[in-house]
Structures are given as C-alpha cells and as structure tokens.
Scaffold this active site. Structure first.
Site, short mmCIF file in Angstrom:
data_model
loop_
_atom_site.label_atom_id
_atom_site.label_comp_id
_atom_site.label_asym_id
_atom_site.label_seq_id
_atom_site.Cartn_x
_atom_site.Cartn_y
_atom_site.Cartn_z
N ASN A 220 -8.68 8.60 -3.33
CA ASN A 220 -7.80 7.95 -4.30
C ASN A 220 -8.29 6.55 -4.59
OD1 ASN A 220 -5.34 7.97 -5.91
ND2 ASN A 220 -4.75 6.29 -4.57
N GLU A 221 -8.60 6.30 -5.84
CA GLU A 221 -9.08 4.98 -6.27
C GLU A 221 -10.13 4.45 -5.28
OE1 GLU A 221 -5.54 2.61 -6.81
OE2 GLU A 221 -5.18 3.45 -8.80
N GLU A 302 -2.68 8.71 -13.74
CA GLU A 302 -1.54 7.92 -13.24
C GLU A 302 -1.06 7.01 -14.35
OE1 GLU A 302 -1.44 5.40 -9.80
OE2 GLU A 302 -2.11 6.98 -8.47
N TYR A 369 11.15 3.81 -8.16
CA TYR A 369 10.02 3.55 -9.08
C TYR A 369 10.46 3.35 -10.53
CZ TYR A 369 4.91 3.39 -9.20
OH TYR A 369 3.61 2.98 -9.24
#
Ligand SMILES: *[C@@H]1O[C@H](CO)[C@@H](O)[C@H](O)[C@H]1NC(C)=O
Ligand SMILES: *[C@@H]1O[C@H](CO)[C@@H](O)[C@H](O)[C@H]1NC(C)=O
Length: 672
Positions: A220-221, A302, A369
C-alpha cells in the site's frame, strides 16, 4: 462506449443478481430487503464488440486489462468498477449484509476491502477466520448482493490501524526486523501468512473461479517510502501472489500521484493505480498514472470521501457537493474509482493506530470518515448526491432507498466502582528484569503495562524523573501518591518528584496504538529506553502486562459472587473499573443502535456486555460518543463496563453515570 459495455455486462448478469438477492437474510428486524431488484436503463446495450447476447458465458469467466482500449474486460466485455471501501473488521458481521446492500443501492458495482494480518493472526500461528473475522463470508455476502470485490492483501495496509495492520509479535520475535522489506525474517512470516494461509483461501473466490474477486492490490502506497525502495521485496510479493492465485489475476498497486512515489511503488507486471481526494483535477492526476501506465484503464483506487481524525485535533469533513462533483469528473473520464471510505465503521477494541504529524497523534475509535454511510450505518447527506452521479454511468438498482434507522435511547446507566486496576493486576503474572521491557518483550499487543521500581538512593527534593521515549502515555506514582504524568503526544517525558530512598516508583503506561504509516512503524510500546532519576539510571523493574482486550482478566460484575471489593485506583477515581446495568425493552424493534456518552469521565476504555467498544477521551475530542452496535445488545439487562484511567465524575458534583443516547457526537471541542 464503456457505459454501454457496462450495461451489457450487468444485463446478462441480472438474472444471477435477482436469484441470489433472494437468499439474503438479515438479522436486524428494522431492515427491508427486497427479493426483486430491477436494474434501470438499457440492459442489452450493444457492446463495442456487438456480440453481447452471445458472449459472456459463465463457464468462461475472465477479468483482465485491455491495454489496447485502456479498459478492463470482464468476460470479454468492457467494464469499469465504481467501488466503495468497507473494512469488514470495522463492521460487525451482523451488519455486513446491511452495509453492502447500502453500497449496492447507491449504484456501486464493487466493494473494496483491506485484509488485516493482525486481525487474522493475533498471535503467531493462531488463525481467526470465523464470526466477525469471517472474511470469506463477507466476500460471499458481497457476491450475493451483486457486488464485485477488490482485495488489498497488504501485508501492510496502513488504514489507520495499529502497526498498519501487521501483528505486534513480529517486533517481539525480531526487534530489528525491517518491516516491508526483503529482510529474511519479514519474508518468512509474510510467506507463511500470505502463501500458506490467506491466498489459498482467496483463490476459489477469484472471479475466474466463480467468486466475485476481480482484483488484488499488493502492499500500500509503497512509494511513500522512497528511501526503502526494496524491489526484491515487491517482486517477491508479486511472485508469491501469482504462484498462489494463478497467472491471470489482475494485480495492482496504489500510490500517490507523485512521480517519485509511483516510480518506487510500481512493480513490473503489476498495474499501477493512483489515489487522490477532492480538490484535485482528475485529468492532471491521471497524467501521473499515464507516466507509468501509458495504456490501460484510468484508476483512482482511493477517492477520499472524508478524512481520518486524531484525538485532540478537529474533526474532518468533506462537502457532499464537492465530493459528488469530483466523482462525476472522474467517471466522465471513463476511469474506474474506489471511494475510500464508503462506510468507515469503527476501530473496535484497541485496534486504531497513530501517526507522526510531526507530533505523535493517535486515531480515535470512530472511523466514521465523514463517509456516505455513517459509522452507525445511516446514509448521510452524501448518499443521494453520490447515487445520482453514479446513475449517470451505471445502472442503479431500483428499490427502497436506504433510510437512517431508529436509535435507542436507553438513558442513564448508574455505575459503581467494582475494582481498581491494582486489584486486577494483582491476579496477573509479574516479570522482573533489570531494565524496563517493552510491551512486545512482555508479549503484549495492546493495553497497559504497570512498571515499578524502588528509589535506590537519596535524591534532592524535588528530583527529575525522566522517562524518555515513553510510548505513549504514563501515569506516575511515587510512594503510592499521584506524581503526575508523561505524554509522548505533548513531548512531556519528565516529572518533578519528591521521594525518599526506598519509595516505590510506579508508572502505568498506555499504548495509544502503534504508528500506522511512514518510517516509524517499528513502534515499540511502553518504557522503550531506560528511566533516570536525577540523572541516574533506575535498575530493577517489576512489570505487569494488562491485556485489556482479553475479557478473562476483566473484573467480575457486582452481581457476580466472585466480584472484587471496590477500592479506588486513585483518589480522583482513576485507574478504576466501573460497572452498571441498563435495560433494553423486550419488544420490537429493540435492540437498536445507540451511542455511549461518558459526560464528566476523562479517558478510558468501554465495554458493553464485555465487547470492547474502544477508547473514549471526551476531554480532548473530537470524538465525544462511542457507537454501540445493536448486535452486541440483548433485550433485558445489559452491562456497561468502563476502565477510567484518570478521573471519574462521581461522587460529586456529577452522578457516577453514563448515558446511552440517540445522537452521535464526533465533532466535539478540541484543545487550542
Ligand atoms: C469514454 O469512452 C467512450 C467509449 O469508448 C469514448 O467514446 C469517450 O471518448 C471516452 N471518454 C473519454 C473522456 O475518454
Ligand atoms: C441512578 O441513580 C440515581 C441517583 O442515585 C437514581 O435517582 C436513579 O433512579 C438511578 N437510576 C437507575 C436507572 O437506577
């Protein structure tokens, strides 16, 4: 057109959707599921190949990237995904059908989830895959609702989780481990977890094997860690995944739309996608993806619907109109997109992580969120605008639009002190060592460690007690008296103490969650370096690990014959467990979702019916109330248990009570 292609694809699959929808059951009486879902719009639009009605045979299920036409192909038909993130471990299993249904009803055709290693292997070699950890059931539920599934297998997921989702015991076994690299120690554990446990479970769920999983994200990233840049590691991860999932599965990476990041994060043979939120021009952002993937589908994996919160910092929101317009702009480019989060849920237990911003800051329990579906599962003001946008591009199921559900008002819960932390700790084993040991060395994932030592010499009055690198927060007692505290967040690691030779120094250290991102993820907890008193190193420590998420160590309820006598942990009522009962009416539609408000309490951990809701800390906000899911409640008597670390409101001036109310408060005041 891609849109037509998608219509065609749904057209031939609609029969499957309808027949499977009927199997969906729900445990929550308030919900309505409908057996007949009609897909609006043309269901037999001509595909670019003009062979829609004769292709897409189910026996040849395939999902692939069509580099020539820069699109995905599903069963040979142009396809794009409009997916939403829902993390199965942030929603109780009883609510999976409901939340996934709300995603489907917004017109989304896929769900994306990260898979958390630490959730499934909390202790080395001990695998949990049932109940709330039943990943396969989550995936199959999505399939029954007509959703494709995109998995992010990590092994590092970030996601504002303790240690980015990796298990603490890696640090216990290998204190020098280089996480997310080809360090043989890391690869060995990763290979076992992914190669022998997780990937074999996923294989039968791949689209080509009859399941709904169309794509699998690696790492991830990774490009964020420009310094690491361990290509041997990322290629190893790729090859392991290919070996276990087969050569055809579409693998992808996600990186920030920054050339350096993409350069480091890109793995040869793995499709590079980007992530960005509102306020960015999608055309400009996708140019970054095109630098590394000159052909293939545009893909924002994302698209942020909101943002994470931290204790003590203001609550983040994103405007619904801006979010919808941004989504429209992405979809107008024929791109695929995943909304992160569609429904954020809750970091139940003590699973939330922390960040260096550049000061240490911990994530709260709520992972709402500001998403289109709230923490408690209600559509927010983002839901309909998002659905309207999606309906321009994809067929949206007809049927009742999800509505907010009724919340329980179960009123005040009177609480009584039932045991001090000291009493509970007295039942637990104590470890002696010359130097303070970390949580990891004591084999503790989360909770508290009580450290104690004696003042071995005469000291001035006052003397400086230094606890450098305390991770993360410590309550200090000298000779049994409250002597103040130390805090990593505030960079306060020293206290002025008055002590005489022979006095006991006790420090109760709380982990606020391991760092989830960046180069600080080897985040050992506890007293991570030696403590000094007036410049002299303190030697000889007794340590008691208090694993708060292990329910068997919690004090018994007052009505239990075994319950401990109540003594306060501190004069202000801190370091004390409090218990009380509340009643849920024995009639429909109870039990309902409700919210716990701990007015006048300071900081601690809450359980309902011994299920750990998470940390509360209304004094610093922004989260003020805790979400209590309906499925942990029962009709009749329920128990609320608090461990208050600092100070209780009772006996005066406030009652020793908490409240179960129908309003969630996530944007409370924060310190200036
Ligand atoms: C989207 O795809 C359609 C069909 O292939 C094409 O006609 C259209 O130009 C594309 N739009 C963009 C912005 O690329
Ligand atoms: C809680 O305590 C208060 C004050 O002692 C009392 O008036 C009230 O009836 C109690 N409530 C419940 C639900 O027991």
């Amino acid at each position: 057109m891609m849109m037509k292609g998608c219509f065609g694809e749904v057209g031939v699959c609609v029969v499957l959707l309808v027949c499977c929808w009927g199997q969906e059951v729900t445990a929550q009486p308030a919900l309505t599921y409908h057996n007949h879902v009609h897909v609006a719009g043309s269901t037999h639009a001509e595909s670019r190949y003009g062979m829609n009605d004769v292709s897409c045979p189910y026996q040849v299920r395939s999902f692939e990237i069509d580099y020539e036409h820069s699109q995905f192909l599903k069963d040979g038909q142009p396809y794009r995904y409009v997916s939403g993130s829902i993390h199965y471990f942030r929603v109780l299993a009883a609510d999976w059908p409901d939340r996934l249904w709300k995603l489907r009803m917004a017109g989304f055709n896929a769900v994306q989830t990260v898979i958390e290693w630490a959730t499934h292997e909390p202790r080395q070699g001990e695998y949990l895959f049932s109940g709330n950890n039943d990943l396969e059931e989550f995936i199959k539920t999505a399939q029954r609702l007509g959703l494709d599934v995109i998995l992010r297998i990590g092994p590092y997921i970030c996601a504002e989780r303790d240690m980015g989702g990796m298990p603490y015991w890696l640090l216990k076994l290998h204190p020098d481990i280089r996480l997310r690299t080809s360090d043989p120690a890391f690869l060995r554990h990763m290979d076992r977890w992914l190669g022998e446990v997780l990937l074999p479970r996923i294989r039968s769920l791949l689209y080509e094997n009859g399941g709904p999983v169309i794509m699998v994200q690696l790492e991830n990233e990774y490009g964020c860690l420009v310094k690491l840049c361990d290509r041997h590691y990322t290629k190893h991860l790729r090859d392991l995944t290919r070996e276990k999932l087969g050569p055809r599965v579409v693998l992808f990476t996600t990186d920030n739309p920054i050339p350096d990041h993409l350069m480091e994060g890109k793995i040869p043979g793995v499709y590079a996608t980007i992530d960005f939120g509102v306020g960015k021009d999608p055309k400009e952002m996708f140019k970054m993806q095109r630098l590394f993937e000159p052909r293939g589908p545009l893909d924002n994996s994302e698209y942020h619907s909101g943002w994470m919160d931290h204790w003590g910092l203001h609550h983040h929101t994103v405007d619904s109109k801006v979010l919808a317009e941004g989504l429209d702009a992405i979809l107008a480019l024929n791109a695929s997109v995943n909304m992160f989060m569609f429904h954020g849920g809750t970091s139940f237990g003590l699973t939330s992580g922390s960040n260096i911003l550049p000061k240490f800051r911990a994530n709260p329990t709520s992972y709402d969120y500001d998403a289109p579906v709230s923490e408690a599962g209600d559509p927010t003001d983002k839901y309909l605008p998002i659905r309207d946008v999606v309906s321009k591009y994809l067929p949206v199921p007809q049927g009742p639009i999800p509505r907010p559900t009724k919340k329980g008002v179960y009123g005040a819960v009177n609480l009584t002190a039932i045991a001090s932390l000291w009493e509970v700790a007295a039942r637990l084993p104590t470890t002696y060592h010359p130097w303070p040991l970390t949580f990891e060395q004591l084999d503790l994932s989360v909770g508290l460690v009580i450290y104690s030592t004696r003042v071995p010499f005469r000291i001035p009055d006052p003397a400086r007690l230094s606890l450098p690198n305390v991770h993360d927060r410590g309550y200090v007692f000298v000779g049994g008296r409250d002597a103040g505290m130390v805090s990593r967040e505030q960079g306060m690691m020293d206290v002025a103490v008055r002590a005489t030779q022979g006095d006991t120094i006790t420090v109760v250290v709380e982990s606020q969650g391991r760092i989830s991102a960046g180069s600080h993820i080897n985040d050992f907890k506890g007293l991570t370096t030696n403590a000094t008193l007036n410049g002299h190193v303190l030697k000889g420590w007794n340590m008691t690990a208090v694993p708060l998420t292990n329910t068997s160590i919690l004090p018994d309820a007052p009505w239990s014959p075994r319950h401990l006598p109540a003594t306060p942990g501190t004069p202000s009522g801190g370091l004390t467990f409090y218990s009380g009962v509340f009643t849920v009416p024995d009639e429909d539609p109870h039990p309902l979702n409700t919210f716990l408000r701990v007015n006048g309490w300071s900081k601690g951990v809450a359980w309902v019916n011994r299920f750990c809701l998470g940390r509360y800390w209304p004094e610093v906000g922004p989260q003020v109330t805790l979400y209590v899911p309906w499925s942990i409640l029962k009709r009749g008597q329920n128990e609320l248990l608090l461990l208050e670390l600092e100070s209780a409101p009772c006996p005066a001036p406030l009652p020793c009570a908490a409240t179960l109310q129908d309003k969630h408060v996530l944007d409370g005041p924060t310190p200036t």
